[in-house]
Design an enzyme around this catalytic site. Structure first.
Site, PDB file in Angstrom:
ATOM      1  N   LYS A 232      -2.696  10.959  -4.780  1.00 16.40           N
ATOM      2  CA  LYS A 232      -2.444   9.586  -4.300  1.00 16.40           C
ATOM      3  C   LYS A 232      -3.051   8.582  -5.274  1.00 16.40           C
ATOM      4  O   LYS A 232      -2.482   7.527  -5.543  1.00 16.40           O
ATOM      5  CB  LYS A 232      -3.030   9.419  -2.888  1.00 16.40           C
ATOM      6  CG  LYS A 232      -2.926   8.013  -2.320  1.00 16.40           C
ATOM      7  CD  LYS A 232      -1.507   7.671  -1.905  1.00 16.40           C
ATOM      8  CE  LYS A 232      -1.254   6.222  -1.533  1.00 16.40           C
ATOM      9  NZ  LYS A 232      -2.201   5.525  -0.740  1.00 16.40           N
ATOM     10  N   GLU A 314      -9.319  -3.409  -4.799  1.00 18.62           N
ATOM     11  CA  GLU A 314      -9.923  -2.071  -4.753  1.00 18.62           C
ATOM     12  C   GLU A 314      -9.912  -1.417  -6.137  1.00 18.62           C
ATOM     13  O   GLU A 314      -9.945  -0.193  -6.248  1.00 18.62           O
ATOM     14  CB  GLU A 314      -9.166  -1.210  -3.733  1.00 18.62           C
ATOM     15  CG  GLU A 314      -9.339  -1.719  -2.313  1.00 18.62           C
ATOM     16  CD  GLU A 314      -8.629  -0.868  -1.277  1.00 18.62           C
ATOM     17  OE1 GLU A 314      -9.309  -0.240  -0.452  1.00 18.62           O
ATOM     18  OE2 GLU A 314      -7.386  -0.849  -1.294  1.00 18.62           O
TER      19      GLU A 314
HETATM   20  O1  PAF Z   1      -1.755   0.429  -2.190  1.00 23.52           O
HETATM   21  C1  PAF Z   1      -0.531   0.419  -1.959  1.00 23.52           C
HETATM   22  O2  PAF Z   1       0.127  -0.621  -1.962  1.00 23.52           O
HETATM   23  C2  PAF Z   1       0.144   1.728  -1.597  1.00 23.52           C
HETATM   24  O3  PAF Z   1      -0.825   2.733  -1.636  1.00 23.52           O
HETATM   25  C3  PAF Z   1       1.328   2.102  -2.467  1.00 23.52           C
HETATM   26  C4  PAF Z   1       1.691   3.546  -2.202  1.00 23.52           C
HETATM   27  C5  PAF Z   1       1.055   1.890  -3.934  1.00 23.52           C
HETATM   28  C6  PAF Z   1       2.579   1.360  -2.056  1.00 23.52           C
HETATM   29  O4  PAF Z   1       2.526   0.000  -2.252  1.00 23.52           O
END
Ligand code: PAF
Length: 352
Positions: A232, A314
């Site tokens: 992720k 973040e």
């Molecule tokens: O942070 C985000 O916005 C989401 O994790 C992602 C998957 C990049 C989709 O916008």
């Protein structure tokens, strides 16, 4: 409905309260999903608030079919932390990555040692600090690709489906990789290892696991949650800073002009993950990044929204985490560093 007796827990009578910290879009989405699941059970649900006094709050939620539901949520104010937190069996932490440690410094001392903590935020890093702060509680990590957007302080709209992956943070698995490193959030594996040995309570019991998995659509339990989090992270290191810097929807990153930088940041991440004993296949990870770009083409990433609303981003837990871990292993990550610097520069313009 009363929860069935959990054979893995020493006392099923303790399984009674789930608390959510962080009433942002994801926190409110999880509240909605859990309230549908725990409505008829003996499990109670509340939100830990930063306000002084407790109160009831009307929450509105709009689902993907534009159907609205409303709830009266119990917001636990600081006045009642001492009374409510010791009763909490599962604390779901949905604050931003950079708020996790500060929030848990206050909350952990008031939790029972039987409580279970679930961290659900974008990026990585806070789990290393939190692991050192635990007073017997277990630590579960999670990542969600569900999309949600706040319409107002207490009205959240779901904007996208997505999978949610959860799993136990296995402190033993990082024993070798971090035991010799001395950094701000160096993990003390011996301490955690002995805590884990000392108490079988340190994994989420099946009953709580089942509540989460049945409440959150497309959720799955992952034995190797760290690999899932790195996967992720690869999506976030590519999409989040670039959409914030170029002020664009996720979908725009499919343009050829972004291919080199996306490939470069993901290659750096794969190298750092390898040094951390996490094996990621570059072609599969790049495919995944482009799949998410396509699936969320119309969305603005969370970092894009943070910059547009002049909030702290973040970045430290996303590209910053890759850079920080790379330093431990003497790996160069110039492209991730460049994106960190660019985002920090944008933040400075409005945080001065
Ligand atoms: O942070 C985000 O916005 C989401 O994790 C992602 C998957 C990049 C989709 O916008």
């Amino acid at each position: 409905m009363t929860l069935a007796k959990d054979p893995t827990a020493t006392s099923s009578a303790r399984l009674k309260q789930i608390s959510i910290v962080g009433a942002g879009a994801i926190g409110q989405l999880i509240y909605h999903q859990l309230s549908s699941a725990v409505n008829a059970s003996s499990v109670s649900l509340n939100i830990i608030s930063r306000a002084q006094h407790s109160k009831q709050q009307k929450l509105t939620f709009t689902d993907l079919n534009n159907v609205e539901s409303t709830y009266i949520a119990e917001l636990v104010g600081q006045d009642d932390y001492g009374q409510q937190l010791p009763k909490t069996d599962l604390l779901i932490v949905c604050v931003k990555a950079y708020q996790v440690v500060a929030a848990l410094k206050i909350l952990i001392p008031m939790l029972s040692s039987h409580c279970h903590i679930l961290l659900l935020h974008n990026g990585m890093g806070p789990h290393l600090d939190v692991a050192n702060m635990l007073k017997g509680q277990s630590l579960t990590l999670g990542t969600t690709s569900q999309g949600a957007l706040k319409q107002s302080a207490w009205h959240t709209k779901q904007t996208g489906k997505g999978i949610t992956q959860l799993g136990t943070f296995n402190t033993e698995s990082i024993f070798n990789s971090q035991s010799t490193v001395n950094t701000k959030n160096a993990f003390h594996p011996q301490k955690a290892f002995s805590q884990q040995r000392a108490s079988k309570q340190r994994v989420l019991p099946e009953s709580l696991k089942n509540i989460l998995l049945s409440a959150i659509p497309h959720s799955q339990w992952c034995v190797d949650i760290l690999t899932m989090l790195w996967q992720k992270l690869a999506i976030n290191v590519a999409i989040n800073p670039l959409t914030a810097i170029h002020h664009c929807h996720n979908g725009q990153l499919a343009d050829e002009q972004y291919r080199d930088i996306i490939t470069a940041v993901v290659i750096e991440l794969v190298n750092v993950a390898k040094a951390e004993h996490i094996s990621l296949a570059l072609p599969a990870i790049l495919d995944k990044v482009y799949q998410v770009i396509a699936l969320t083409a119309a969305n603005y990433s969370s970092m894009h929204q943070d910059v547009q609303h002049q909030r702290t981003t973040e970045i430290d837990a996303i590209n910053g985490f890759v850079v920080q871990m790379a330093k431990r292993h003497g790996i160069a990550t110039p492209h991730n560093q460049q994106l960190v610097d660019h985002i920090k520069h944008l933040e400075l313009q409005y945080q001065r």
